[in-house]
Write a protein that holds these residues in place. Structure first.
Motif, PDB file in Angstrom:
ATOM      1  N   LYS A 180       0.837  -1.226   0.000  1.00  0.00           N
ATOM      2  CA  LYS A 180       0.000   0.000   0.000  1.00  0.00           C
ATOM      3  C   LYS A 180       0.858   1.257   0.000  1.00  0.00           C
ATOM      4  O   LYS A 180       0.747   2.132   0.872  1.00  0.00           O
ATOM      5  CB  LYS A 180      -0.925   0.016   1.226  1.00  0.00           C
ATOM      6  N   PHE A 215      -5.458  -2.320  -6.271  1.00  0.00           N
ATOM      7  CA  PHE A 215      -5.667  -0.891  -6.069  1.00  0.00           C
ATOM      8  C   PHE A 215      -6.468  -0.283  -7.217  1.00  0.00           C
ATOM      9  O   PHE A 215      -6.846  -0.976  -8.156  1.00  0.00           O
ATOM     10  CB  PHE A 215      -4.345  -0.140  -5.827  1.00  0.00           C
ATOM     11  N   ARG A 238      -5.252  10.029  -1.874  1.00  0.00           N
ATOM     12  CA  ARG A 238      -5.367   8.641  -1.397  1.00  0.00           C
ATOM     13  C   ARG A 238      -4.016   8.130  -0.919  1.00  0.00           C
ATOM     14  O   ARG A 238      -3.907   7.485   0.112  1.00  0.00           O
ATOM     15  CB  ARG A 238      -5.887   7.741  -2.519  1.00  0.00           C
ATOM     16  N   GLU A 243      -3.803   5.072   1.627  1.00  0.00           N
ATOM     17  CA  GLU A 243      -4.712   4.159   0.924  1.00  0.00           C
ATOM     18  C   GLU A 243      -4.073   3.486  -0.287  1.00  0.00           C
ATOM     19  O   GLU A 243      -4.744   2.790  -1.039  1.00  0.00           O
ATOM     20  CB  GLU A 243      -5.985   4.920   0.525  1.00  0.00           C
ATOM     21  N   THR A 246      -2.271   4.282  -7.130  1.00  0.00           N
ATOM     22  CA  THR A 246      -3.301   4.416  -8.164  1.00  0.00           C
ATOM     23  C   THR A 246      -2.622   4.247  -9.525  1.00  0.00           C
ATOM     24  O   THR A 246      -1.512   4.730  -9.721  1.00  0.00           O
ATOM     25  CB  THR A 246      -3.966   5.812  -8.124  1.00  0.00           C
TER      26      THR A 246
END
Lengths: 344, 327
Positions: A180, A215, A238, A243, A246
């Protein structure tokens, strides 16, 4: 029509978080990149430089993405067409021209690498190479290090759709997904890997691959500056929030040949190029600014004159600057070996 | 001073560097909870946590590439390749990236990574768990390559590699892990990269080697001493950059030289060592330069007679040494 603030309904650029000044600055950067690119094509045809690899048609996505990052802390791993991107994060036209002419003062490589192989520790532009996509795992490593050191930053890496087939793309994405990590992968899908069209490169969409790595993946119109800005900005938010990564697939079209060594009409038609030229995001964005009242024909002419002057000066500077000394070939193989080659 | 195994010396070196500098971290397949397939990183995760002793996805190019990225940011990663046979997917990252980052950026960026990889056969590993890939990377400017034989050097070179500002390939020999033991200080010392070491002084012949075969050379030298043959042994320790001065000095001592390595002969490190000697000492030689190396076949087989045929051993080494002495 007045400034955007006076319009009752919020303008598109204000809605995504851009001030009027930033919106115009983005346009200036796109034009600077376009004109710089066109100048290089001219310089190569005139025999002043040996080689140029072009990014015409992709500047809108490049510049908009850069403006959506935090240009005081983030790390960048651009690929070789990203003139618009590196200009937007602080590299100057003069510095790029020094690279184009392969001169000693070139901050990217001291005149060692081909143009388009960017690097500047000061600007956090990570040094790149020619074997494609090797920068993707590097971006992941930088994001990993930032996470370990608890630094609030993202690494942003670009590549083409051809490159997205390399193992390093998949290995890097998977690693970033598992941990992540705060990294943004942006594919500039310009429809061609030199001569090979996208339908011979991809059976699906690059963006959809993100699903397999756990993701978010999004495909966007890379000719829509504000859409690119919004998408990258959200991806950054994000990433900073923990999070994860991307994957953005920005759909663009490479309007120029692959490089000055390429004859693109051997594998695509003029009609196809013209059709895509009509979709070019740069005039579209220009039109948007005019409609918002942020740009006039006079202001635009003034801007372009300034850009021409800047490029003229940079070209002259780059042309006249000194080459590296021949013996400097031996320097910097290892730390502390200046002038002595590989011996330590 | 404690006598410890070679593998423990490597582990101790990593442990000390992890304690010394919080930017140091270890990454690779199975290095965490399992402690490595050979137990090289055993216990490190308990002391330093899963972020600094990181189990990675099974993807060697990412292990190297992520380490390179982290190093460019300022970290000091130690990346483990489970077997050197499996580091070839990472070759592009090592040769095109790590080796060239300082050079291509005109000294703006650097890449201080260590890549550890077990080399060598003799464990019935077959073609793909036995290789010596030194020659693939040897001759790539920008890389440093070390290959320790003694436990003392394993710890000292590992620590030197971690502190080095440039990429270092650390080739540890898996056969040495448990077989080689030696006195290793538990204090903070390094063995400088680029320095060879005389393991034995002698007058009749010089043997230049590195890694596991040095065990056979030492054993053979001891036996040949009883036959009246006196052997001078040089452990290269670092393969790149080669310690030219030490090579020439050791050859000058006897005028007869035999170069030994397990990697195959053609294009191996021994070819370069012999060229250095030929270029600079030809008229001081009393015999042709000789080499004893692995055969030029792709890799060793798993069947015991085949593996034995491929590998060096004390008898093969002793015979080659005697032949040189008698020349």
């Amino acid at each position: 029509m007045g400034k955007s603030g006076s319009i009752e309904q919020q303008s598109r650029h204000a809605a995504v978080g851009l001030t009027d000044e930033q919106a115009v600055e983005m346009y200036a950067m796109m034009q600077l990149a376009r004109k710089f690119d066109e100048r290089n094509l001219l310089l190569q045809r005139a025999g002043k430089i040996n080689f140029h690899v072009s990014g015409v048609g992709q500047e809108v996505a490049q510049v908009a993405a850069a403006f959506a990052l935090d240009r005081t802390v983030d790390y960048y791993l651009p690929y070789y067409r990203d003139y618009g991107f590196v200009l937007s994060v602080g590299m100057t036209v003069k510095e790029l021209m020094l690279s184009v002419f392969a001169k000693a003062e070139d901050p990217n490589s001291g005149g060692r690498q081909m143009p388009g192989h960017f690097g500047s520790k000061r600007l956090r532009i990570v040094t790149g190479s020619s074997p494609v996509t090797t920068q993707v795992p590097h971006a992941v490593g930088i994001a990993l290090a930032a996470k370990m050191k608890k630094q609030k930053l993202v690494s942003f890496v670009t590549f083409g759709e051809g490159s997205s087939n390399q193992g390093d793309f998949h290995e890097g994405c998977n690693f970033a997904g598992v941990h992540k990590l705060p990294v943004i992968f942006m594919c500039e899908n310009n429809q061609y890997a030199i001569s090979v069209p996208v339908h011979k490169q991809l059976a699906g969409r690059v963006a959809d691959r993100a699903l397999g790595y756990g993701f978010t993946g999004v495909q966007i119109d890379g000719n829509d500056a504000l859409e690119v800005f919004r998408t990258v900005k959200e991806a950054r938010e994000r990433a900073i929030a923990g999070e994860g990564p991307t994957l953005i697939e920005a759909m663009v079209y490479r309007l120029s040949p692959h490089s000055t060594s390429d004859n693109d009409l051997a594998y695509r038609t003029k009609e196809e190029v013209d059709e895509n030229r009509a979709k070019d995001g740069l005039p579209k964005y220009r039109q948007y600014l005019i409609e918002c009242g942020l740009l006039t024909e006079e202001k635009d002419a003034e801007l372009l004159a300034g850009i021409k002057k800047q490029i003229d000066e940079a070209t002259e500077y780059g042309d006249k600057a000194a080459f590296p000394s021949p013996e400097s070939v031996l320097a910097h193989v290892y730390a502390g070996d200046a002038g002595q080659g590989g011996d330590i | 001073m404690a006598v410890i195994e070679y593998i423990e010396a490597i582990r101790l070196g990593m442990k000390e560097e992890l304690e010394r500098d919080e930017d140091v971290f270890v990454l690779g397949e199975d290095v965490g909870v399992k402690g490595g397939v050979f137990t090289t990183t055993k216990g490190l995760i308990d002391q330093f946590g899963e972020q600094r002793v990181m189990d990675t996805p099974l993807a060697e190019s990412a292990i190297a590439g992520v380490a390179i990225g982290a190093a460019m940011y300022g970290m000091k990663p130690i990346a483990e390749m489970q077997y050197s046979d499996f580091m070839f997917p990472a070759t592009n990252q090592i040769i095109s990236e790590a080796a060239k980052i300082r050079y291509r950026s005109n000294n703006d960026w650097s890449c201080p990574i260590v890549i550890r990889a077990p080399i060598g056969g003799g464990v019935f590993g077959g073609l793909y768990h036995s290789q010596c890939p030194e020659s693939v990377f040897f001759g790539t400017p920008g890389l440093k390559i070390v290959a320790p034989y003694r436990a003392y050097d394993a710890k000292g070179l590992l620590k030197a590699a971690v502190r080095d500002p440039d990429p270092v390939l650390f080739f540890e020999n898996k056969k040495c892990y448990k077989l080689i033991t030696g006195e290793v200080p538990d204090d903070d010392y390094i063995v400088p990269i680029g320095k060879a070491n005389v393991l034995r002084e002698g007058d009749d012949i010089t043997v230049i080697s590195y890694s596991m075969p040095l065990l056979f050379v030492e054993q053979a030298a001891q036996e040949l001493a009883q036959e009246g043959i006196s052997t001078h042994i040089l452990d290269l320790r670092t393969l790149q950059p080669l310690d030219q001065e030490a090579i020439l000095e050791s050859v000058r001592k006897t005028g007869k030289v035999l170069i030994i390595h397990e990697d195959n002969k053609t294009g191996g490190v021994g070819a370069e060592v012999s060229a250095i000697i030929a270029e600079q000492l030809l008229y001081e030689l009393d015999a042709p330069i000789m080499r004893l190396c692995g055969p030029d076949v792709p890799a060793m087989p798993i069947n015991p007679p085949g593996e034995k045929f491929f590998l060096l051993n004390k008898e093969k080494v002793k015979e080659a040494m005697r032949n040189l002495a008698l020349y």
